[in-house]
Design a protein around this motif. Structure first.
Motif, PDB file in Angstrom:
ATOM      1  N   PRO A 160       0.783  -1.239   0.000  1.00 37.44           N
ATOM      2  CA  PRO A 160       0.000   0.000   0.000  1.00 37.44           C
ATOM      3  C   PRO A 160       0.817   1.293   0.000  1.00 37.44           C
ATOM      4  CG  PRO A 160      -0.145  -1.109   2.125  1.00 37.44           C
ATOM      5  CD  PRO A 160       0.643  -2.005   1.239  1.00 37.44           C
ATOM      6  N   TYR A 161       2.139   1.205   0.281  1.00 36.05           N
ATOM      7  CA  TYR A 161       2.964   2.422   0.292  1.00 36.05           C
ATOM      8  C   TYR A 161       4.203   2.237  -0.559  1.00 36.05           C
ATOM      9  CZ  TYR A 161       0.222   4.314   4.102  1.00 36.05           C
ATOM     10  OH  TYR A 161      -0.798   4.815   4.852  1.00 36.05           O
ATOM     11  N   LYS A 162       4.684   3.360  -1.085  1.00 34.60           N
ATOM     12  CA  LYS A 162       5.932   3.324  -1.855  1.00 34.60           C
ATOM     13  C   LYS A 162       6.901   4.322  -1.218  1.00 34.60           C
ATOM     14  CE  LYS A 162       7.690   3.871  -6.496  1.00 34.60           C
ATOM     15  NZ  LYS A 162       7.538   4.435  -7.791  1.00 34.60           N
ATOM     16  N   ALA A 163       8.169   3.901  -1.036  1.00 37.38           N
ATOM     17  CA  ALA A 163       9.183   4.809  -0.482  1.00 37.38           C
ATOM     18  C   ALA A 163       9.656   5.733  -1.598  1.00 37.38           C
ATOM     19  CB  ALA A 163      10.347   4.000   0.077  1.00 37.38           C
ATOM     20  N   VAL A 164       9.468   7.039  -1.416  1.00 41.43           N
ATOM     21  CA  VAL A 164       9.768   7.962  -2.517  1.00 41.43           C
ATOM     22  C   VAL A 164      10.875   8.970  -2.183  1.00 41.43           C
ATOM     23  CG1 VAL A 164       7.480   7.801  -3.584  1.00 41.43           C
ATOM     24  CG2 VAL A 164       7.891   9.505  -1.780  1.00 41.43           C
ATOM     25  N   GLY A 165      11.329   8.979  -0.937  1.00 41.28           N
ATOM     26  CA  GLY A 165      12.385   9.930  -0.591  1.00 41.28           C
ATOM     27  C   GLY A 165      12.753   9.821   0.872  1.00 41.28           C
ATOM     28  N   VAL A 166      13.641  10.695   1.323  1.00 43.64           N
ATOM     29  CA  VAL A 166      13.971  10.720   2.749  1.00 43.64           C
ATOM     30  C   VAL A 166      13.867  12.140   3.292  1.00 43.64           C
ATOM     31  CG1 VAL A 166      15.466   8.665   2.808  1.00 43.64           C
ATOM     32  CG2 VAL A 166      16.464  10.875   2.318  1.00 43.64           C
ATOM     33  N   GLU A 167      13.437  12.184   4.545  1.00 43.92           N
ATOM     34  CA  GLU A 167      13.363  13.448   5.262  1.00 43.92           C
ATOM     35  C   GLU A 167      14.572  13.469   6.188  1.00 43.92           C
ATOM     36  OE1 GLU A 167       9.081  13.809   6.402  1.00 43.92           O
ATOM     37  OE2 GLU A 167      10.033  14.775   8.137  1.00 43.92           O
ATOM     38  N   ALA A 168      15.370  14.524   6.095  1.00 45.41           N
ATOM     39  CA  ALA A 168      16.595  14.575   6.895  1.00 45.41           C
ATOM     40  C   ALA A 168      16.755  15.985   7.446  1.00 45.41           C
ATOM     41  CB  ALA A 168      17.784  14.207   6.011  1.00 45.41           C
ATOM     42  N   HIS A 169      17.823  16.205   8.214  1.00 47.88           N
ATOM     43  CA  HIS A 169      18.143  17.578   8.600  1.00 47.88           C
ATOM     44  C   HIS A 169      19.654  17.778   8.616  1.00 47.88           C
ATOM     45  CE1 HIS A 169      18.128  15.552  12.599  1.00 47.88           C
ATOM     46  NE2 HIS A 169      19.169  16.337  12.807  1.00 47.88           N
ATOM     47  N   ILE A 177      15.948  18.887   5.352  1.00 45.45           N
ATOM     48  CA  ILE A 177      16.407  18.541   3.993  1.00 45.45           C
ATOM     49  C   ILE A 177      15.491  17.432   3.480  1.00 45.45           C
ATOM     50  CG2 ILE A 177      18.302  17.508   2.647  1.00 45.45           C
ATOM     51  CD1 ILE A 177      20.229  18.562   4.798  1.00 45.45           C
ATOM     52  N   ILE A 178      15.005  17.588   2.262  1.00 41.90           N
ATOM     53  CA  ILE A 178      14.203  16.526   1.636  1.00 41.90           C
ATOM     54  C   ILE A 178      14.983  16.027   0.422  1.00 41.90           C
ATOM     55  CG2 ILE A 178      12.044  15.981   0.410  1.00 41.90           C
ATOM     56  CD1 ILE A 178      11.334  16.655   3.189  1.00 41.90           C
ATOM     57  N   ILE A 179      15.170  14.730   0.339  1.00 36.33           N
ATOM     58  CA  ILE A 179      15.850  14.161  -0.832  1.00 36.33           C
ATOM     59  C   ILE A 179      14.884  13.185  -1.494  1.00 36.33           C
ATOM     60  CG2 ILE A 179      17.847  12.831  -1.641  1.00 36.33           C
ATOM     61  CD1 ILE A 179      19.254  13.818   1.008  1.00 36.33           C
ATOM     62  N   LYS A 180      14.573  13.440  -2.766  1.00 39.13           N
ATOM     63  CA  LYS A 180      13.626  12.578  -3.487  1.00 39.13           C
ATOM     64  C   LYS A 180      14.382  11.480  -4.235  1.00 39.13           C
ATOM     65  CE  LYS A 180       9.533  14.215  -2.627  1.00 39.13           C
ATOM     66  NZ  LYS A 180       8.721  15.052  -3.472  1.00 39.13           N
ATOM     67  N   ALA A 181      13.803  10.288  -4.270  1.00 44.93           N
ATOM     68  CA  ALA A 181      14.452   9.169  -4.965  1.00 44.93           C
ATOM     69  C   ALA A 181      13.933   9.082  -6.395  1.00 44.93           C
ATOM     70  CB  ALA A 181      14.148   7.869  -4.237  1.00 44.93           C
ATOM     71  N   ARG A 182      14.866   8.884  -7.339  1.00 44.19           N
ATOM     72  CA  ARG A 182      14.411   8.648  -8.715  1.00 44.19           C
ATOM     73  C   ARG A 182      14.099   7.171  -8.908  1.00 44.19           C
ATOM     74  NH1 ARG A 182      18.337  12.445 -10.502  1.00 44.19           N
ATOM     75  NH2 ARG A 182      19.806  10.761 -10.859  1.00 44.19           N
ATOM     76  N   LYS A 183      14.886   6.309  -8.243  1.00 41.03           N
ATOM     77  CA  LYS A 183      14.669   4.877  -8.440  1.00 41.03           C
ATOM     78  C   LYS A 183      14.372   4.167  -7.125  1.00 41.03           C
ATOM     79  CE  LYS A 183      17.081   4.112 -12.746  1.00 41.03           C
ATOM     80  NZ  LYS A 183      18.332   3.706 -13.361  1.00 41.03           N
ATOM     81  N   GLU A 184      15.370   4.095  -6.256  1.00 40.65           N
ATOM     82  CA  GLU A 184      15.145   3.338  -5.025  1.00 40.65           C
ATOM     83  C   GLU A 184      15.938   3.943  -3.877  1.00 40.65           C
ATOM     84  OE1 GLU A 184      16.738  -0.669  -5.041  1.00 40.65           O
ATOM     85  OE2 GLU A 184      18.379  -0.070  -6.332  1.00 40.65           O
ATOM     86  N   ILE A 185      15.592   3.511  -2.665  1.00 45.30           N
ATOM     87  CA  ILE A 185      16.288   3.973  -1.462  1.00 45.30           C
ATOM     88  C   ILE A 185      16.924   2.754  -0.810  1.00 45.30           C
ATOM     89  CG2 ILE A 185      15.942   4.947   0.849  1.00 45.30           C
ATOM     90  CD1 ILE A 185      13.426   6.323  -0.437  1.00 45.30           C
ATOM     91  N   ILE A 186      18.205   2.843  -0.514  1.00 44.87           N
ATOM     92  CA  ILE A 186      18.871   1.749   0.200  1.00 44.87           C
ATOM     93  C   ILE A 186      19.163   2.250   1.611  1.00 44.87           C
ATOM     94  CG2 ILE A 186      20.929   0.294   0.309  1.00 44.87           C
ATOM     95  CD1 ILE A 186      21.028   0.514  -2.793  1.00 44.87           C
ATOM     96  N   LEU A 187      18.569   1.600   2.581  1.00 47.55           N
ATOM     97  CA  LEU A 187      18.744   2.015   3.976  1.00 47.55           C
ATOM     98  C   LEU A 187      19.874   1.203   4.591  1.00 47.55           C
ATOM     99  CD1 LEU A 187      17.738   3.589   6.442  1.00 47.55           C
ATOM    100  CD2 LEU A 187      16.077   1.774   6.819  1.00 47.55           C
ATOM    101  N   SER A 188      20.903   1.883   5.060  1.00 44.65           N
ATOM    102  CA  SER A 188      22.080   1.184   5.557  1.00 44.65           C
ATOM    103  C   SER A 188      22.684   1.979   6.709  1.00 44.65           C
ATOM    104  CB  SER A 188      23.065   1.035   4.385  1.00 44.65           C
ATOM    105  OG  SER A 188      24.327   0.700   4.819  1.00 44.65           O
ATOM    106  N   ALA A 189      21.878   2.175   7.752  1.00 42.20           N
ATOM    107  CA  ALA A 189      22.297   3.048   8.853  1.00 42.20           C
ATOM    108  C   ALA A 189      22.747   2.257  10.073  1.00 42.20           C
ATOM    109  CB  ALA A 189      21.162   4.000   9.216  1.00 42.20           C
TER     110      ALA A 189
END
Ligand SMILES: Cc1cc2nc3c(=O)[nH]c(=O)nc-3n(C[C@H](O)[C@H](O)[C@H](O)COP(=O)(O)OP(=O)(O)OC[C@H]3O[C@@H](n4cnc5c(N)ncnc54)[C@H](O)[C@@H]3O)c2cc1C
Length: 233
Positions: A160-169, A177-189
């Motif tokens: 039901p949801y699609k990851a489209v960007g990240v909210e950061a500061h 800071i908002i960063i929009k994804a063109r393809k995908e987001i890889i979370l590696s924190a």
């Protein structure tokens, strides 16, 4: 409980004990058998080798079946202290198999040496994967702290949801800071912060998210649970 972590380029690899270890053959083969093509020991080994430049010493020559010679991580063996030599000898005398490369050959039964991500007194870290190559398709931004993943409603029932960007500061001045994804987001924190970011984004166990006042978007039990630490002697 103290949980030290590396908050810098290279993450915990910049503050860790520098021991070089790989999982066992059985671990990787089991991951592949669970339906993950490409994860078997045989398929992973070329990547392990490509990640390292192993520096031989007189008493430990590189076995090129398992070691690499041109990767970003510079690895060497540090000589054993006299007491460690004696402990090694006593293990061998007690019948343990001597395996010089025990910690990277895929089989942990026996006694052997461990490489360090240190060469000539300099520690290499995972940041060297960036430093070694000039990449035109990569922008690295430091002092940016990711708060959550932006999820947009998707009309698909299964997802039901699609990851489209990240909210950061900006860590230096708090500016959003908002960063929009063109393809995908890889979370590696890392092991603590990846689940934290997921939960802040509304992905996690609904009951727990509700308890802490987060609107649950994806009810996923297991996020932020099942932490396992390892013991070492
Ligand atoms: C004290 C210690 C000793 C260790 N010793 C060894 C050892 O000898 N040998 C070994 O193989 N392993 C060792 N480890 C484990 C190893 O270092 C880690 O498994 C490995 O570094 C994990 O890599 P990672 O990229 O998954 O996460 P991390 O290394 O944790 O990297 C995560 C990165 O994400 C960044 N980050 C986190 N949250 C955010 C956010 N919200 N926004 C932006 N950036 C964020 C962090 O700053 C960091 O740069 C040790 C770990 C520790 C803590």
């Amino acid at each position: 409980m103290a949980v030290p972590r590396g908050r810098l380029l290279g993450g915990c690899s910049a503050i860790n004990d520098t021991f070089v270890t790989r999982g066992t053959k059985a671990d990787y083969d089991r991951i592949a058998d669970m339906g993950n093509p490409g994860w078997s020991w045989k398929e992973m080994l070329p990547f392990f080798k490509a990640s390292e430049t192993f520096h031989s010493t007189e008493w430990h020559q590189a076995d090129l079946d398992i070691h690499g010679t041109d990767g970003p991580l510079h690895i060497s063996m540090t000589p054993l202290a006299p007491i460690s030599e004696k402990i090694l000898e006593s293990f061998i005398d007690s019948g343990f198999d001597y395996k010089p490369d025990m910690f990277v050959q895929g089989d942990y039964e026996g006694v052997g040496h461990i490489g360090r991500t240190v060469y000539n007194g300099i520690c290499t870290t995972s940041a060297d994967f960036i430093h070694k190559y000039e990449r035109t398709n990569l922008t690295v931004r430091t002092d940016v702290f990711v708060d959550r993943i932006i999820l947009e409603k998707n009309n698909e029932k299964e997802c039901p949801y699609k990851a489209v960007g990240v909210e950061a500061h900006d860590d230096t001045n708090g500016q959003p800071i908002i960063i929009k994804a063109r393809k995908e987001i890889i979370l590696s924190a890392g092991v603590y912060n990846s689940p934290m970011i997921l939960m802040h984004s509304g992905i996690g166990w609904e009951k727990h998210l509700n308890e802490v006042g987060i609107d649950c978007k994806v009810n996923l039990r297991g996020v932020g649970e099942n932490l396992q630490d390892h013991l070492i002697v």
